[in-house]
Structures are given as structure tokens and as C-alpha cells.
Design an enzyme around this catalytic site. Structure first.
Site, PDB file in Angstrom:
ATOM      1  N   HIS A  64     114.964  66.537 113.454  1.00 59.56           N
ATOM      2  CA  HIS A  64     115.783  65.326 113.466  1.00 59.56           C
ATOM      3  C   HIS A  64     117.247  65.709 113.596  1.00 59.56           C
ATOM      4  CE1 HIS A  64     115.199  66.634 109.306  1.00 59.56           C
ATOM      5  NE2 HIS A  64     116.432  66.192 109.067  1.00 59.56           N
ATOM      6  N   HIS A 117     121.094  64.255 112.677  1.00 60.56           N
ATOM      7  CA  HIS A 117     121.878  63.285 111.923  1.00 60.56           C
ATOM      8  C   HIS A 117     123.043  62.835 112.797  1.00 60.56           C
ATOM      9  CE1 HIS A 117     120.268  64.513 107.824  1.00 60.56           C
ATOM     10  NE2 HIS A 117     119.949  65.585 108.535  1.00 60.56           N
TER      11      HIS A 117
HETATM   12  P1  AMP Z   1     117.487  67.281 106.305  1.00 61.51           P
HETATM   13  O1  AMP Z   1     117.992  67.647 104.954  1.00 61.51           O
HETATM   14  O2  AMP Z   1     118.367  67.676 107.441  1.00 61.51           O
HETATM   15  O3  AMP Z   1     116.038  67.717 106.494  1.00 61.51           O
HETATM   16  O4  AMP Z   1     117.507  65.706 106.331  1.00 61.51           O
HETATM   17  C1  AMP Z   1     116.509  64.879 105.831  1.00 61.51           C
HETATM   18  C2  AMP Z   1     117.133  63.523 105.670  1.00 61.51           C
HETATM   19  O5  AMP Z   1     116.083  62.567 105.575  1.00 61.51           O
HETATM   20  C3  AMP Z   1     117.985  63.368 104.408  1.00 61.51           C
HETATM   21  O6  AMP Z   1     119.330  63.022 104.789  1.00 61.51           O
HETATM   22  C4  AMP Z   1     117.296  62.247 103.639  1.00 61.51           C
HETATM   23  O7  AMP Z   1     118.203  61.395 102.999  1.00 61.51           O
HETATM   24  C5  AMP Z   1     116.520  61.530 104.733  1.00 61.51           C
HETATM   25  N1  AMP Z   1     115.336  60.799 104.292  1.00 61.51           N
HETATM   26  C6  AMP Z   1     114.373  61.221 103.449  1.00 61.51           C
HETATM   27  N2  AMP Z   1     113.418  60.280 103.294  1.00 61.51           N
HETATM   28  C7  AMP Z   1     113.807  59.234 104.067  1.00 61.51           C
HETATM   29  C8  AMP Z   1     113.260  57.945 104.343  1.00 61.51           C
HETATM   30  N3  AMP Z   1     112.102  57.525 103.798  1.00 61.51           N
HETATM   31  N4  AMP Z   1     113.928  57.120 105.178  1.00 61.51           N
HETATM   32  C9  AMP Z   1     115.098  57.517 105.732  1.00 61.51           C
HETATM   33  N5  AMP Z   1     115.666  58.720 105.532  1.00 61.51           N
HETATM   34  C10 AMP Z   1     115.030  59.557 104.713  1.00 61.51           C
END
Ligand code: AMP
Ligand code: ZN
Length: 116
Positions: A102, A104
Site C-alpha cells: 500500500h 500512503h
Molecule cells: P503500514 O504501517 O505502512 O503497514 O500502514 C498500515 C496502515 O494501515 C496504518 O497507517 C493503519 O492506520 C492503517 N490501517 C490499519 N487497519 C485499517 C483499517 N481497518 N482501515 C483503514 N486503515 C487501516
């Protein structure tokens, strides 16, 4: 992947605030926003991380598709003129917590600190 949280969001099994979708990507709002605009751009196909794209026959086309998704999501979120930051965390030191690739997209405020 059946129990991957982002696969479940993509299938609609877990609710999300979706802002964009095309054949290759979905974009939804991060549940813990780090900026006024914090959207995750997520390929529909389960790819664990950025490094996995190297051996993926569709890795290059997926990154190409991102070139359409980024400006469209930025426009939809109202940050195409003001600017934004695009971040992909990879692996443990990169701070990746969800192992479904993903990106951001962060905007709506100035990011004063420079990473490089
Ligand atoms: P990373 O740390 O780069 O793997 O980012 C994962 C992101 O997913 C974090 O910023 C979380 O806040 C986000 N996240 C986790 N669960 C959910 C969810 N159910 N809906 C939207 N974002 C989420
Ligand atoms: Zn997944």
C-alpha cells in the site's frame, strides 16, 4: 489471501471509507490519519510488499497503473494543487505493519521535515 485485512477491506468484509476504485486499485481513508488527508492506495491483488514486485510478472504494470491512480486520488481529495507526500513502508525497518502492499497519500498540511 483470506485473512489479510486489506484483502478483506477490498472484498467489502470490513468497512472502509473508500474514495476511489478502478480495475487495479482501491483507495480508502486510513483509520489512524496522520494528516487531514491520509488515504491508502492499495492494489486489489494481494502483493505482500514493494520488494515482491520484482519477481511478479505484473509488477511493472501495477506500478504503471499507480501513475494514473495518484493524480486522480489527489484530485478527489483536494490536494492536487497544494501537494502531498506518497510513502510506501517496506519491511521491519521501514515500519510496515500490514503486509499487503500500500501507498500512503498524505496531504492537507505541510510536511516540514525532510527525509532526505
Ligand atoms: P503500514 O504501517 O505502512 O503497514 O500502514 C498500515 C496502515 O494501515 C496504518 O497507517 C493503519 O492506520 C492503517 N490501517 C490499519 N487497519 C485499517 C483499517 N481497518 N482501515 C483503514 N486503515 C487501516
Ligand atoms: Zn491482502
Amino acid at each position: 489471501m483470506t485473512d489479510c485485512i486489506f484483502c478483506r477491506i477490498i472484498r467489502g468484509e470490513i468497512p472502509s471509507q473508500r474514495v476511489f476504485e478502478n480495475e487495479a486499485f482501491v483507495a480508502f481513508r486510513d483509520i489512524h490519519p496522520a494528516a487531514p488527508v491520509h488515504v491508502l492506495l492499495v492494489p486489489k491483488r494481494h502483493v505482500p510488499d514493494l520488494l515482491s514486485l520484482r519477481d511478479d510478472p505484473e509488477g511493472a504494470s501495477l506500478m504503471g497503473a499507480l501513475a494514473d491512480v495518484v493524480p486522480e486520488v489527489a484530485r478527489l481529495c483536494g490536494v492536487d494543487r497544494t501537494g502531498f507526500r506518497l510513502v510506501a513502508n517496506c519491511g521491519e525497518d521501514g515500519g510496515q505493519t500490514i503486509f499487503h502492499l500500500h501507498f500512503h497519500l498524505l496531504g492537507g498540511r505541510a510536511f516540514g521535515e525532510r527525509l532526505l
